[in-house]
Design a protein around this motif. Structure first.
Motif, mmCIF file in Angstrom:
data_model
loop_
_atom_site.group_PDB
_atom_site.id
_atom_site.type_symbol
_atom_site.label_atom_id
_atom_site.label_comp_id
_atom_site.label_asym_id
_atom_site.label_seq_id
_atom_site.Cartn_x
_atom_site.Cartn_y
_atom_site.Cartn_z
ATOM 1 N N LYS A 12 0.831 -1.217 0.000
ATOM 2 C CA LYS A 12 0.000 0.000 0.000
ATOM 3 C C LYS A 12 0.866 1.268 0.000
ATOM 4 C CE LYS A 12 -4.102 1.872 2.254
ATOM 5 N NZ LYS A 12 -4.768 2.196 1.012
ATOM 6 N N THR A 13 2.033 1.161 0.592
ATOM 7 C CA THR A 13 2.929 2.334 0.670
ATOM 8 C C THR A 13 3.458 2.756 -0.706
ATOM 9 O OG1 THR A 13 4.681 0.776 1.199
ATOM 10 C CG2 THR A 13 3.765 2.011 3.025
ATOM 11 N N TYR A 14 3.498 1.808 -1.633
ATOM 12 C CA TYR A 14 4.034 2.152 -2.966
ATOM 13 C C TYR A 14 3.035 2.950 -3.797
ATOM 14 C CZ TYR A 14 7.012 -1.809 -1.659
ATOM 15 O OH TYR A 14 7.836 -2.665 -0.994
ATOM 16 N N ASP A 15 1.785 2.887 -3.391
ATOM 17 C CA ASP A 15 0.733 3.534 -4.177
ATOM 18 C C ASP A 15 0.653 5.017 -3.824
ATOM 19 O OD1 ASP A 15 -1.502 3.935 -5.774
ATOM 20 O OD2 ASP A 15 -2.863 3.542 -4.108
ATOM 21 N N ASN A 16 0.954 5.882 -4.814
ATOM 22 C CA ASN A 16 0.823 7.324 -4.549
ATOM 23 C C ASN A 16 -0.054 8.011 -5.604
ATOM 24 O OD1 ASN A 16 2.609 6.965 -6.590
ATOM 25 N ND2 ASN A 16 4.198 8.300 -5.788
ATOM 26 N N LYS A 17 -0.902 7.220 -6.225
ATOM 27 C CA LYS A 17 -1.906 7.712 -7.202
ATOM 28 C C LYS A 17 -1.291 8.374 -8.443
ATOM 29 C CE LYS A 17 -4.940 6.568 -4.064
ATOM 30 N NZ LYS A 17 -5.519 5.228 -4.123
ATOM 31 N N ASP A 18 -0.013 8.195 -8.628
ATOM 32 C CA ASP A 18 0.632 8.722 -9.837
ATOM 33 C C ASP A 18 0.780 7.557 -10.817
ATOM 34 O OD1 ASP A 18 2.099 9.943 -11.776
ATOM 35 O OD2 ASP A 18 3.874 10.330 -10.543
#
Lengths: 165, 91
Positions: free
Chosen positions: B57-63
């Motif tokens: 989940k930490t890798y997800d930054n909506k970019d």
């Protein structure tokens, strides 16, 4: 609308027409359609231009899909010195040398000359010994060693004399 | 039946990865995306998906230009995490 959004929209439309088609294939077709719409500039595999830290010279930002002309590097060619400049430098060197020689006393030159003659004498004898057969060479081994040492010493002496001028 | 939002996430991720030249995500992630689209998930794979999504989940930054987001969404994204929680009765 970004390339991703338009490709997804197109792929969904393709899938509506043929629902059994795999999503990957639909995306591939959609991207091809997108490329044809945008003068054959496919968005696939393009890198996004990185943000540069302030202080470093900025380069022109890379536009996606735009073919850039190859910039020709200008190679710095060395200028050849003109004939006049060469002559001038030679004249200057000669004048400097003349001035330098004028300052040197005759005594110093004599010392160097004598050292040079000594050196030539030592070298001559050394060569004589070296030309002898091995048996005789062994007999004069001590003298050869001394000569070698003398040659070395006189050479350093001459360099020192030259430096002192 | 896997929720529609999950599938949309996966579809978007596949498209984004295609644009990037299929550089992002491992073979497992790509395979999982296929499985989600085809509704071929077993309980074991659901468990595996849940554990991955919780960790990643930490890798997800909506970019969507970032591989972290793409690979996270190839596994279904946030919606899939909720779905997995529901299915596996996790708090």
């Amino acid at each position: 609308m970004t390339a991703l959004q338009s490709i997804i929209k197109e792929a969904k439309a393709i899938r509506k027409k043929s629902p059994k088609m795999e999503w990957k294939k639909a995306v591939a077709q959609a991207s091809a359609i997108y490329a044809s719409k945008h003068k054959g500039k496919s968005p696939v595999g393009k890198k996004k231009a990185k943000k540069r830290v302030s202080g470093i010279k900025k380069k022109a930002s890379k536009k996606v899909g735009v073919i850039r002309k190859k910039s020709i590097r200008k190679t710095a060619t060395k200028r050849k010195p003109t004939e006049k400049a060469v002559l001038k430098s030679i004249k200057h060197a000669v004048s400097v040398q003349k001035q330098h020689m004028g300052n040197i006393g005759g005594h110093a030159i004599d010392r160097i000359k004598s050292a040079m003659s000594h050196l030539s004498h030592y070298e001559h004898t050394y060569k004589k010994y070296m030309a002898m057969p091995l048996y005789e060479k062994k007999l004069f081994a001590g003298q050869i060693k001394k000569l070698r040492h003398l040659i070395k010493e006189t050479k350093t002496h001459i360099t020192q004399l030259k430096k002192s001028i | 039946m896997i929720p529609r939002k999950v599938k949309e996430n996966v579809m978007k991720a596949i498209a984004a990865n295609y644009i990037k030249g299929n550089k992002c995500a491992t073979l497992v992630g790509k395979k999982r995306a296929d499985q989600i689209l085809k509704d071929e998930l077993t309980i074991n794979t659901l468990k595996r998906t849940y554990s991955y999504l919780k960790r990643a989940k930490t890798y997800d930054n909506k970019d969507w230009n970032k591989c972290g987001t793409i690979s996270y969404n190839l596994w279904g994204g946030d919606e899939m995490l909720k779905y997995c929680k529901l299915k596996l009765n996790k708090k």
